[in-house]
Design an enzyme around this catalytic site. Structure first.
Site, PDB file in Angstrom:
ATOM      1  N   GLU A 111       0.860  -1.222   0.064  1.00 21.46           N
ATOM      2  CA  GLU A 111       0.097   0.075   0.019  1.00 21.46           C
ATOM      3  C   GLU A 111       0.891   1.262   0.057  1.00 21.46           C
ATOM      4  O   GLU A 111       0.480   2.271  -0.483  1.00 21.46           O
ATOM      5  CB  GLU A 111      -0.663   0.124   1.277  1.00 21.46           C
ATOM      6  CG  GLU A 111      -1.769  -1.065   1.419  1.00 21.46           C
ATOM      7  CD  GLU A 111      -2.634  -0.757   2.676  1.00 21.46           C
ATOM      8  OE1 GLU A 111      -3.821  -0.721   2.879  1.00 21.46           O
ATOM      9  OE2 GLU A 111      -1.818  -0.778   3.737  1.00 21.46           O
ATOM     10  N   ASP A 153     -12.341  -3.047  -1.731  1.00 23.80           N
ATOM     11  CA  ASP A 153     -13.344  -4.083  -1.939  1.00 23.80           C
ATOM     12  C   ASP A 153     -14.518  -3.806  -1.367  1.00 23.80           C
ATOM     13  O   ASP A 153     -14.920  -2.876  -0.479  1.00 23.80           O
ATOM     14  CB  ASP A 153     -12.813  -5.381  -1.245  1.00 23.80           C
ATOM     15  CG  ASP A 153     -12.617  -5.137   0.185  1.00 23.80           C
ATOM     16  OD1 ASP A 153     -13.262  -5.412   1.101  1.00 23.80           O
ATOM     17  OD2 ASP A 153     -11.337  -4.702   0.580  1.00 23.80           O
TER      18      ASP A 153
HETATM   19  N1  SAH Z   1      -5.052 -10.130   0.730  1.00 15.53           N
HETATM   20  C1  SAH Z   1      -4.131  -9.335   1.302  1.00 15.53           C
HETATM   21  C2  SAH Z   1      -4.082  -9.068   2.736  1.00 15.53           C
HETATM   22  C3  SAH Z   1      -5.426  -7.727   2.856  1.00 15.53           C
HETATM   23  S1  SAH Z   1      -5.631  -7.768   4.521  1.00 15.53           S
HETATM   24  C4  SAH Z   1      -2.871  -9.931   1.070  1.00 15.53           C
HETATM   25  O1  SAH Z   1      -2.616 -11.045   0.731  1.00 15.53           O
HETATM   26  O2  SAH Z   1      -1.554  -9.126   1.373  1.00 15.53           O
HETATM   27  C5  SAH Z   1      -6.431  -6.185   4.617  1.00 15.53           C
HETATM   28  C6  SAH Z   1      -5.681  -4.924   4.926  1.00 15.53           C
HETATM   29  O3  SAH Z   1      -6.445  -3.700   4.043  1.00 15.53           O
HETATM   30  C7  SAH Z   1      -5.699  -4.537   6.101  1.00 15.53           C
HETATM   31  O4  SAH Z   1      -4.495  -3.735   6.417  1.00 15.53           O
HETATM   32  C8  SAH Z   1      -7.006  -3.767   6.383  1.00 15.53           C
HETATM   33  O5  SAH Z   1      -6.856  -2.572   7.108  1.00 15.53           O
HETATM   34  C9  SAH Z   1      -7.470  -3.449   4.901  1.00 15.53           C
HETATM   35  N2  SAH Z   1      -8.653  -3.778   4.185  1.00 15.53           N
HETATM   36  C10 SAH Z   1      -9.146  -3.698   2.959  1.00 15.53           C
HETATM   37  N3  SAH Z   1     -10.227  -4.309   3.185  1.00 15.53           N
HETATM   38  C11 SAH Z   1     -10.706  -4.586   4.184  1.00 15.53           C
HETATM   39  C12 SAH Z   1     -12.089  -5.409   4.676  1.00 15.53           C
HETATM   40  N4  SAH Z   1     -13.000  -5.580   3.899  1.00 15.53           N
HETATM   41  N5  SAH Z   1     -12.093  -5.566   5.993  1.00 15.53           N
HETATM   42  C13 SAH Z   1     -10.966  -5.594   6.787  1.00 15.53           C
HETATM   43  N6  SAH Z   1      -9.914  -4.567   6.245  1.00 15.53           N
HETATM   44  C14 SAH Z   1      -9.671  -4.433   5.062  1.00 15.53           C
END
Ligand code: SAH
Length: 245
Positions: free
Chosen positions: A13, A201
């Site tokens: 990010e 998302d």
């Molecule tokens: N799939 C990603 C992991 C993302 S985790 C990977 O493999 O690297 C999600 C991160 O984005 C967290 O830091 C959170 O703050 C944010 N985030 C984005 N969408 C989210 C959601 N629907 N629920 C919780 N956190 C979310």
């Protein structure tokens, strides 16, 4: 405003934000002991900007997402930099049913809340939700071409039925995993706080959140990079008391 701290969870990010600001890596404050994060700094429009990224978990080899690394990184950054404003900036989920679209930018409006800390005891129920203050920032939101919304935090990517009930009770336009922890530390230091979140998302979409996140991360991080630049231009010309009305 002379010093601004941007607290970010994931390196993926942060990379476009760091590049857009021309920030370079600086050594972490070692006298504080071990810390999870990495620091980057730049000076733009007379504002000293520190980007603090929560780093990588050495055992699991993934980004230190979630509230504990966010709290520690914020604590160290607040102590080390003494910023005038702390910003939790990053990706978040939104709800199509509440008008969100992928790539939207949300600026925190009112208290930041938790939606997974359910403590059914007097006063602890409110403690669980947190209600951490955010700086009134409707003028900042307009300058960033962002919406205002409630930011809601938990340590899970999914949304359980219990989460859904708490989100319905306290509102939620941006669902993420760090802002409430950052806001808690900012309040402890007496430093104004704001969250700026780009929607990766849609929680109410049939497509799995993780798949949407991966597919849309570039859109969201490009939005965050632009938001960081616009934030600094705005902050260089605007006292904190005029971020909102
Ligand atoms: N799939 C990603 C992991 C993302 S985790 C990977 O493999 O690297 C999600 C991160 O984005 C967290 O830091 C959170 O703050 C944010 N985030 C984005 N969408 C989210 C959601 N629907 N629920 C919780 N956190 C979310």
């Amino acid at each position: 405003m002379t010093r601004l701290a941007l607290i970010m969870a994931m390196q993926v990010e942060a990379v476009p934000v760091i590049a857009a600001l021309g920030a370079t890596t600086v050594p972490p404050p070692t006298h504080l002991g071990p810390l999870p994060g990495r620091l980057y700094q730049s000076n733009r429009d007379g504002v000293d900007v520190t980007v603090a990224v929560n780093g990588i978990d050495p055992r699991h080899g993934v980004a230190n997402i979630g509230t504990q690394p966010a709290a520690l990184t914020t604590w160290a950054t607040a102590l080390h930099i003494q910023p005038d404003l702390i910003v939790s900036i990053g990706a978040a989920g939104g709800w199509a049913g509440r008008g969100a679209a992928v790539g939207d930018l949300v600026v925190s409006d009112g208290p930041v809340v938790y939606h997974d800390r359910r403590i059914a005891m007097p006063r602890f129920d409110d403690y669980g939700v947190g209600f951490y203050p955010s700086l009134p920032a409707n003028r900042l939101a307009a300058a960033l071409d962002a919406k205002l919304g409630t930011v809601t935090t938990s340590n899970s990517l999914d949304e359980t039925d219990d989460d859904r009930r708490m989100i319905a009770a306290n509102g939620g336009d941006a669902k993420e995993m760090e802002a409430a922890a950052v806001a808690w530390v900012a309040e402890m230091f007496g430093i104004p706080f704001v969250a700026i979140k780009a929607i990766t998302d849609l929680v109410d979409s049939p497509t799995a959140t993780a798949d949407q996140f991966d597919a849309n991360l570039d859109i969201a991080t490009a939005r965050l990079a632009r938001a960081a630049q616009d934030l600094i231009s705005f902050a260089s010309a605007t006292p904190l008391t005029d971020f909102g009305s």
